[in-house]
Design a protein around this motif. Structure first.
Motif, PDB file in Angstrom:
ATOM      1  N   ALA A   1     123.822  43.426  43.689  1.00 39.71           N
ATOM      2  CA  ALA A   1     122.980  42.393  44.297  1.00 39.71           C
ATOM      3  C   ALA A   1     121.607  42.330  43.647  1.00 39.71           C
ATOM      4  O   ALA A   1     120.680  41.733  44.205  1.00 39.71           O
ATOM      5  N   GLU A   2     121.443  42.929  42.465  1.00 34.82           N
ATOM      6  CA  GLU A   2     120.127  42.979  41.829  1.00 34.82           C
ATOM      7  C   GLU A   2     119.595  41.602  41.467  1.00 34.82           C
ATOM      8  O   GLU A   2     118.408  41.350  41.523  1.00 34.82           O
TER       9      GLU A   2
ATOM     10  N   VAL B   1     118.914  45.218  47.876  1.00 30.09           N
ATOM     11  CA  VAL B   1     119.668  45.745  46.733  1.00 30.09           C
ATOM     12  C   VAL B   1     120.163  47.163  47.003  1.00 30.09           C
ATOM     13  O   VAL B   1     121.320  47.494  46.746  1.00 30.09           O
ATOM     14  N   ARG B   2     119.296  48.022  47.550  1.00 33.77           N
ATOM     15  CA  ARG B   2     119.686  49.415  47.762  1.00 33.77           C
ATOM     16  C   ARG B   2     120.762  49.528  48.834  1.00 33.77           C
ATOM     17  O   ARG B   2     121.688  50.323  48.724  1.00 33.77           O
ATOM     18  N   GLN B   3     120.649  48.701  49.890  1.00 35.02           N
ATOM     19  CA  GLN B   3     121.673  48.727  50.934  1.00 35.02           C
ATOM     20  C   GLN B   3     123.010  48.264  50.386  1.00 35.02           C
ATOM     21  O   GLN B   3     124.061  48.837  50.700  1.00 35.02           O
ATOM     22  N   LYS B   4     122.982  47.209  49.562  1.00 35.00           N
ATOM     23  CA  LYS B   4     124.227  46.702  48.968  1.00 35.00           C
ATOM     24  C   LYS B   4     124.823  47.725  48.010  1.00 35.00           C
ATOM     25  O   LYS B   4     126.049  47.896  47.942  1.00 35.00           O
ATOM     26  N   ALA B   5     123.967  48.445  47.283  1.00 33.54           N
ATOM     27  CA  ALA B   5     124.470  49.478  46.365  1.00 33.54           C
ATOM     28  C   ALA B   5     125.164  50.582  47.142  1.00 33.54           C
ATOM     29  O   ALA B   5     126.212  51.103  46.721  1.00 33.54           O
ATOM     30  N   GLY B   6     124.593  50.966  48.299  1.00 33.42           N
ATOM     31  CA  GLY B   6     125.245  51.983  49.121  1.00 33.42           C
ATOM     32  C   GLY B   6     126.584  51.525  49.654  1.00 33.42           C
ATOM     33  O   GLY B   6     127.552  52.289  49.682  1.00 33.42           O
TER      34      GLY B   6
ATOM     35  N   ALA C   1     134.708  41.537  43.129  1.00 38.03           N
ATOM     36  CA  ALA C   1     133.624  40.661  43.584  1.00 38.03           C
ATOM     37  C   ALA C   1     132.851  41.289  44.731  1.00 38.03           C
ATOM     38  O   ALA C   1     131.633  41.113  44.857  1.00 38.03           O
ATOM     39  N   MET C   2     133.535  42.050  45.579  1.00 37.93           N
ATOM     40  CA  MET C   2     132.877  42.664  46.732  1.00 37.93           C
ATOM     41  C   MET C   2     131.870  43.730  46.324  1.00 37.93           C
ATOM     42  O   MET C   2     130.861  43.931  47.004  1.00 37.93           O
TER      43      MET C   2
END
Length: 404
Positions: free
Chosen positions: A283-284, A294-299, A278-279
């Motif tokens: 976040a798209e 989204v990009r920060q969450k992907a990193g 889940a973590m």
């Protein structure tokens, strides 16, 4: 004293000829194709899933009618059927985290072949460094002897080899032995208790104030080599897993050494009960409700995946059990926002790696990960391995804060 069975896996590197590599590659591709055929047969039909008997008969028919299916040994095919059925059983079990079985991709799935019958291996030790083993349809092959095998090595551990699995990675083919050794139950571990906070900036922060950290997974030369490979991959438009490069062999080696040291030192190891899947969820969002940052969450997701938190706990579980210790999972909420000294909880208390309690009567300041590790150590939880009944269905309420 009654001996306990201890099941473990041991990987050994194979020394194969070019012809043997071709045989095992063919078997692995046939095994993957068989999985896909089973999945199509079991799911693309009206009504319930196909029964075990129906699938078994379908495999027998396929082996008679499809030439390339004969590359896969019959026992390996039966093992694949059992693995596929177990995957469905895990998915249908509400208490199991397994996902729904799906098709295996040629480019993303791991090449592997099961050898379920240990007696067919016919293992012989040649010298201190090498042994011989029978591989189905590939003949005799040498393997690197790095560990005593139960029931094979003279004077070695009592037990037996129950089977094996052929696995291919970037370094070639390996034979993973499934062993069952008989050993006396481990005595209670005399060491202290500790809480561990898993993080990104600090890999493992302990409640005793120490940390376990690793360096960069790749050397400059390896980074340059990987960069060239990625350029070639981009030119050929091949898909690859996004994220920072990680040398899996070095990561696993660091985890093995660190978890062994922790299991030897501490009798009870407490960790957060994290839902890692889940973590690291994307976040798209959707077209109607697009996500934010989204990009920060992907990193962040790539960084979490690169630390392999789940594997750390898995290694700790069996290593502490072998040494008479115990791993306990505690509730995760609040551990990083609560002051371990006074119990005051405030998200504003944490700023990066620094924790400064906002309670004017306390004002404790220190490393945020160490504070979280102390909270983890002070919490009740559920035992997932080892001795005793520390986690015997007690509620997950926190104990009163302890003095620092």
């Amino acid at each position: 004293m009654e001996l306990a069975k201890r099941r473990r896996a041991h990987a050994a590197r194979l020394d194969l000829s070019t012809a043997q590599v071709a045989v095992l590659d063919g078997q692995a591709h046939a095994a993957r194709a068989l999985w896909n055929l089973l999945h199509e047969y079991a799911t693309f039909r009206p009504g319930r899933l196909a029964s075990l008997k129906d699938c078994d008969e379908a495999i027998r028919v396929a082996r008679r009618e499809i030439d390339w299916m004969g590359q896969l040994p019959a026992q390996a095919a039966q093992a694949m059927l059992k693995t596929y059925r177990q995957a469905w059983a895990n998915f249908l079990n509400p208490d199991h985290p397994a996902r729904r079985p799906t098709f295996k991709s040629r480019s993303r799935s791991r090449m592997a072949v099961d050898v379920p019958q240990a007696q067919h291996l016919n293992i012989v030790r040649l010298n201190r460094r090498w042994g011989l083993v029978n591989l189905p349809k590939a003949g005799r092959a040498r393997f690197r002897w790095t560990k005593d095998l139960p029931g094979v090595t003279k004077g070695g551990p009592t037990g037996r080899i129950t089977g094996a699995r052929l696995v291919k990675d970037a370094y070639g083919w390996h034979l993973v032995f499934r062993t069952e050794a008989l050993a006396e139950p481990a005595a209670a571990h005399p060491g202290p208790q500790v809480g561990i906070d898993r993080g990104i900036t600090v890999a493992l922060a302990l409640s005793d104030g120490t940390n376990r950290e690793h360096g960069h997974w790749l050397t400059p030369g390896e980074k340059e080599h990987l960069r060239r490979l990625e350029q070639k991959s981009a030119r050929q438009r091949r898909t690859r897993t996004p994220g920072r490069p990680v040398s899996k062999r070095r990561a696993v080696d660091w985890q093995h050494q660190t978890t062994t040291e922790l299991a030897r030192t501490f009798s009870v190891i407490k960790v957060e009960n994290l839902s890692i899947a889940a973590m690291v969820r994307s976040a798209e969002g959707t077209a109607e409700a697009p996500g934010k940052n989204v990009r920060q969450k992907a990193g962040l997701n790539r960084s979490i995946s690169g630390e392999a938190w789940g594997r750390t706990v898995t290694l700790l579980e069996y290593k502490t059990a072998d040494r008479g210790g115990q791993v306990v999972k505690v509730p995760a909420p609040g551990t990083s926002q609560t002051c371990h000294r006074c119990g005051h909880r405030d998200a504003a208390s944490r700023a990066g790696t620094v924790f400064a309690c906002t309670n004017p009567e306390c004002g404790w300041v220190g490393h945020a990960d160490t504070n979280a590790a102390i909270n983890i150590n002070n919490a009740d939880g559920t035992a997932v391995s080892g001795r005793g009944d520390l986690g015997n269905a007690r509620s997950a309420k926190r104990q009163p804060p302890r003095a620092a």
